[in-house]
Scaffold this motif. Structure first.
Motif, PDB file in Angstrom:
ATOM      1  N   VAL A 291     -60.254  75.141 -10.509  1.00 42.60           N
ATOM      2  CA  VAL A 291     -59.712  76.160 -11.412  1.00 42.60           C
ATOM      3  C   VAL A 291     -58.386  76.720 -10.902  1.00 42.60           C
ATOM      4  CG1 VAL A 291     -60.162  78.342 -12.591  1.00 42.60           C
ATOM      5  CG2 VAL A 291     -62.047  76.755 -12.149  1.00 42.60           C
ATOM      6  N   ILE A 292     -58.398  77.246  -9.694  1.00 39.40           N
ATOM      7  CA  ILE A 292     -57.212  77.913  -9.157  1.00 39.40           C
ATOM      8  C   ILE A 292     -55.996  76.997  -9.030  1.00 39.40           C
ATOM      9  CG2 ILE A 292     -56.280  78.970  -7.040  1.00 39.40           C
ATOM     10  CD1 ILE A 292     -58.863  80.571  -6.813  1.00 39.40           C
ATOM     11  N   PRO A 293     -56.131  75.708  -8.637  1.00 41.22           N
ATOM     12  CA  PRO A 293     -54.925  74.857  -8.536  1.00 41.22           C
ATOM     13  C   PRO A 293     -54.036  74.884  -9.770  1.00 41.22           C
ATOM     14  CG  PRO A 293     -56.781  73.716  -7.580  1.00 41.22           C
ATOM     15  CD  PRO A 293     -57.331  74.973  -8.193  1.00 41.22           C
ATOM     16  N   LEU A 300     -47.282  79.122 -14.899  1.00 38.24           N
ATOM     17  CA  LEU A 300     -48.436  78.952 -15.769  1.00 38.24           C
ATOM     18  C   LEU A 300     -49.197  80.278 -15.926  1.00 38.24           C
ATOM     19  CD1 LEU A 300     -49.681  76.461 -17.282  1.00 38.24           C
ATOM     20  CD2 LEU A 300     -51.473  76.513 -15.558  1.00 38.24           C
ATOM     21  N   SER A 301     -49.405  80.974 -14.819  1.00 38.83           N
ATOM     22  CA  SER A 301     -50.101  82.264 -14.873  1.00 38.83           C
ATOM     23  C   SER A 301     -49.330  83.268 -15.712  1.00 38.83           C
ATOM     24  CB  SER A 301     -50.301  82.826 -13.465  1.00 38.83           C
ATOM     25  OG  SER A 301     -51.226  82.069 -12.749  1.00 38.83           O
ATOM     26  N   TYR A 302     -48.007  83.248 -15.591  1.00 40.09           N
ATOM     27  CA  TYR A 302     -47.182  84.183 -16.353  1.00 40.09           C
ATOM     28  C   TYR A 302     -47.367  83.975 -17.856  1.00 40.09           C
ATOM     29  CZ  TYR A 302     -43.057  86.150 -18.603  1.00 40.09           C
ATOM     30  OH  TYR A 302     -42.227  86.833 -19.453  1.00 40.09           O
ATOM     31  N   HIS A 303     -47.382  82.720 -18.284  1.00 40.38           N
ATOM     32  CA  HIS A 303     -47.538  82.428 -19.704  1.00 40.38           C
ATOM     33  C   HIS A 303     -48.939  82.793 -20.192  1.00 40.38           C
ATOM     34  CE1 HIS A 303     -43.680  80.569 -20.659  1.00 40.38           C
ATOM     35  NE2 HIS A 303     -43.710  80.019 -19.469  1.00 40.38           N
ATOM     36  N   ILE A 304     -49.946  82.650 -19.326  1.00 40.95           N
ATOM     37  CA  ILE A 304     -51.305  83.083 -19.686  1.00 40.95           C
ATOM     38  C   ILE A 304     -51.316  84.591 -19.897  1.00 40.95           C
ATOM     39  CG2 ILE A 304     -53.692  83.296 -18.879  1.00 40.95           C
ATOM     40  CD1 ILE A 304     -53.288  80.672 -17.343  1.00 40.95           C
ATOM     41  N   TRP A 305     -50.718  85.324 -18.961  1.00 41.94           N
ATOM     42  CA  TRP A 305     -50.670  86.793 -19.050  1.00 41.94           C
ATOM     43  C   TRP A 305     -49.906  87.246 -20.287  1.00 41.94           C
ATOM     44  CZ3 TRP A 305     -46.078  89.757 -18.529  1.00 41.94           C
ATOM     45  CH2 TRP A 305     -46.285  91.136 -18.531  1.00 41.94           C
ATOM     46  N   LEU A 336     -59.470  84.678  -8.206  1.00 43.41           N
ATOM     47  CA  LEU A 336     -58.722  84.172  -9.355  1.00 43.41           C
ATOM     48  C   LEU A 336     -57.458  85.009  -9.583  1.00 43.41           C
ATOM     49  CD1 LEU A 336     -59.471  81.858 -11.409  1.00 43.41           C
ATOM     50  CD2 LEU A 336     -60.186  83.672 -12.951  1.00 43.41           C
ATOM     51  N   LEU A 337     -57.622  86.331  -9.582  1.00 43.07           N
ATOM     52  CA  LEU A 337     -56.496  87.224  -9.823  1.00 43.07           C
ATOM     53  C   LEU A 337     -55.497  87.207  -8.670  1.00 43.07           C
ATOM     54  CD1 LEU A 337     -58.322  90.307 -11.402  1.00 43.07           C
ATOM     55  CD2 LEU A 337     -57.256  88.370 -12.549  1.00 43.07           C
ATOM     56  N   LYS A 338     -56.001  87.022  -7.462  1.00 40.95           N
ATOM     57  CA  LYS A 338     -55.122  86.960  -6.298  1.00 40.95           C
ATOM     58  C   LYS A 338     -54.153  85.792  -6.413  1.00 40.95           C
ATOM     59  CE  LYS A 338     -55.207  86.242  -1.271  1.00 40.95           C
ATOM     60  NZ  LYS A 338     -56.068  86.074  -0.075  1.00 40.95           N
ATOM     61  N   HIS A 339     -54.653  84.644  -6.831  1.00 36.18           N
ATOM     62  CA  HIS A 339     -53.800  83.461  -6.926  1.00 36.18           C
ATOM     63  C   HIS A 339     -52.974  83.457  -8.211  1.00 36.18           C
ATOM     64  CE1 HIS A 339     -56.565  82.129  -3.756  1.00 36.18           C
ATOM     65  NE2 HIS A 339     -55.611  81.277  -3.403  1.00 36.18           N
ATOM     66  N   GLY A 340     -53.510  84.091  -9.262  1.00 40.07           N
ATOM     67  CA  GLY A 340     -52.741  84.184 -10.500  1.00 40.07           C
ATOM     68  C   GLY A 340     -51.636  85.219 -10.411  1.00 40.07           C
ATOM     69  N   LYS A 341     -51.825  86.188  -9.485  1.00 40.94           N
ATOM     70  CA  LYS A 341     -50.841  87.245  -9.213  1.00 40.94           C
ATOM     71  C   LYS A 341     -50.612  88.187 -10.403  1.00 40.94           C
ATOM     72  CE  LYS A 341     -48.258  84.882  -5.567  1.00 40.94           C
ATOM     73  NZ  LYS A 341     -49.166  83.762  -5.374  1.00 40.94           N
ATOM     74  N   ILE A 342     -51.344  88.005 -11.493  1.00 39.98           N
ATOM     75  CA  ILE A 342     -51.223  88.854 -12.679  1.00 39.98           C
ATOM     76  C   ILE A 342     -52.630  89.043 -13.253  1.00 39.98           C
ATOM     77  CG2 ILE A 342     -50.104  89.113 -14.941  1.00 39.98           C
ATOM     78  CD1 ILE A 342     -48.051  87.083 -14.126  1.00 39.98           C
ATOM     79  N   ASP A 343     -52.824  90.098 -14.023  1.00 45.02           N
ATOM     80  CA  ASP A 343     -54.112  90.328 -14.679  1.00 45.02           C
ATOM     81  C   ASP A 343     -54.272  89.324 -15.820  1.00 45.02           C
ATOM     82  OD1 ASP A 343     -54.574  92.423 -12.979  1.00 45.02           O
ATOM     83  OD2 ASP A 343     -53.771  93.929 -14.336  1.00 45.02           O
ATOM     84  N   ILE A 344     -55.034  88.284 -15.578  1.00 48.85           N
ATOM     85  CA  ILE A 344     -55.150  87.213 -16.569  1.00 48.85           C
ATOM     86  C   ILE A 344     -56.592  87.036 -17.062  1.00 48.85           C
ATOM     87  CG2 ILE A 344     -53.133  85.877 -15.846  1.00 48.85           C
ATOM     88  CD1 ILE A 344     -55.019  84.182 -14.115  1.00 48.85           C
ATOM     89  N   VAL A 345     -57.409  88.077 -16.901  1.00 49.04           N
ATOM     90  CA  VAL A 345     -58.803  88.001 -17.355  1.00 49.04           C
ATOM     91  C   VAL A 345     -59.148  89.250 -18.163  1.00 49.04           C
ATOM     92  CG1 VAL A 345     -61.221  87.836 -16.661  1.00 49.04           C
ATOM     93  CG2 VAL A 345     -59.482  86.613 -15.351  1.00 49.04           C
TER      94      VAL A 345
END
Length: 431
Positions: A291-293, A300-305, A336-345
């Motif tokens: 998941v995290i990779p 990618l995380s930015y666009h999810i957020w 998950l949030l640590k690696h995404g660096k943004i609130d994505i959940v």
């Protein structure tokens, strides 16, 4: 019906469609002024009649034979019309194509299980799949041919494919003897298509077309990435397949994972799918290696957020030895949030069903345990603006615990549809 018979009938159906087209051309020529030019040229009025008769005959024949071919495609093994097949086709056309746009992100067995459930609710699915695998048959092909690892991609394609069980067995077949021992036929098929088209992305698209895949399957990146894990004791483990093994030997927890090269970019289609999505689902699957990779790929995380979609994390049912030892639901979300660096959940879906002791015993022997959530964890998640959904979600087959794909998919689609309705009502009030 055997797969070869199905292919033969498919070609037979197309043949009658072509013949019907020729018949229509004959009819059009026979009833338009073009036919009079032919009559004057040949000086034989019977041409007019022949064209009309031939055209009518071909149209009637093609309609009759073609319709019979379609019926045979939909027949069950006893020769009766398979009503379920007919209903399934109509359902997909009329309902599933209008279903919510869902992006599912992950890899491994967890994502493929979820996809089998999601395709029963919508055909607008985009699966973004990790390509950090370097073990097993995929690792061998990656090293020998310099291609992206096909294993997780293959499982997701088959999960979304509208194909017969025989074909799936063929593509999942693993050779037991000879030089191909341990290699998967489906992986070899992807490798062959990759060599034919000279492009991994194009190869996946062509395979998806052949297997009538519902939605799309996309690699997280086309870069040749390698996954690393930094442990809390300072050690660094290189290679996705070695992370759980070496970590168990070293007896430390994972602090973070990262990829090399760090400047790895997602596909444009993946970003477009995220931007247009009604719902984005992370997991289930191995937290640090599946998941995290995906979240480590640039932006990618930015666009999810940034997306207006409902963001959902499906928590694992069991911990994974060497990766998430002693993890509870909150630990999974924090990683998950640590690696995404943004609130994505926005939501976390959690299993609330007790697993039989006889099944748990086997997992305990391997060092795994149930992933649980307490009231305190739920309060902590609520403080993070993450809502918890607890349901009985397990499906046990041959003593293996999996998510019940249909239950999870229903929860996901219900959440997405509910938000869409609320959004539409809000917009109508404002207007």
């Amino acid at each position: 019906m055997k797969i070869l018979d199905w292919i033969k009938l498919s070609f037979n159906t197309k043949k009658w469609i072509i013949i019907g087209g020729i018949g229509l051309i004959c009819l059009i020529i026979g009833i338009t002024p073009i036919s009079y030019e032919l009559v004057l040229l040949i000086n034989n009025p019977i041409i007019y009649i022949i064209l009309l008769l031939l055209g009518g005959l071909l149209v009637i024949l093609s309609f009759k034979k073609g319709f019979n071919s379609v019926l045979k495609l939909l027949q069950s093994s006893d020769g009766n019309l398979n009503v379920d097949s007919v209903n399934r086709v109509l359902y997909k056309k009329k309902v599933l194509e209008k279903g919510p746009k869902i992006v599912a992100i992950g890899g491994g067995t967890g994502l493929s299980v979820l996809l089998r459930g999601l395709k029963e609710y919508t055909s607008n699915i985009t699966a973004i799949v990790t390509v950090a695998d370097d073990g097993g048959g995929s690792g061998v092909l990656r090293e020998d041919l310099g291609m992206l690892p096909p294993g997780d991609i293959r499982n997701c394609i088959l999960a979304l494919a509208d194909t017969e069980p025989v074909m799936e067995k063929v593509l999942q077949h693993r050779f037991k003897e000879g030089k191909l021992k341990g290699q998967n036929f489906g992986n070899l098929f992807i490798a062959a298509m990759n060599e034919i088209y000279g492009n991994f992305e194009r190869a996946i698209k062509e395979i998806s077309n052949v297997l009538a895949v519902t939605g799309r399957v996309l690699p997280m990146t086309l870069e040749d990435v390698k996954l690393y894990a930094k442990l809390k004791n300072g050690e660094i483990i290189e290679g996705e397949s070695k992370i759980p093994i070496k970590n168990k030997e070293l007896g430390s927890e994972i602090d973070e994972v990262f990829i090399n090269p760090k400047e790895s970019y997602p596909l444009k289609e993946a970003i477009d799918a995220i931007n247009e999505a009604d719902g984005i689902v992370l997991g289930p699957g191995s937290l640090y290696t599946s998941v995290i990779p995906n979240l480590l790929v640039k932006d990618l995380s930015y666009h999810i957020w940034k997306s207006d979609a409902v963001k959902i994390y499906v928590s694992n049912v069991m911990t994974q030895p060497g990766e998430t030892d002693n993890y509870d639901v909150l630990d999974h979300v924090k990683a998950l949030l640590k690696h995404g660096k943004i609130d994505i959940v926005d939501y976390v879906i959690v299993n609330n069903e007790e697993i039989p002791e006889s099944v748990l015993k086997k997992y305990h022997e391997d060092g795994a345990q149930s992933v649980i959530i307490s009231d305190n964890q739920e309060k902590e998640l609520n403080k993070m603006n993450i809502k918890v959904i607890k349901e009985d979600l397990i499906d046990i087959k041959k003593n293996y615990v999996r998510h019940d794909a249909h239950k999870v998919s229903k929860i996901i689609t219900d959440l997405i549809i509910k938000k869409k309705i609320e959004k539409d009502n809000k917009n109508s009030r404002e207007n």
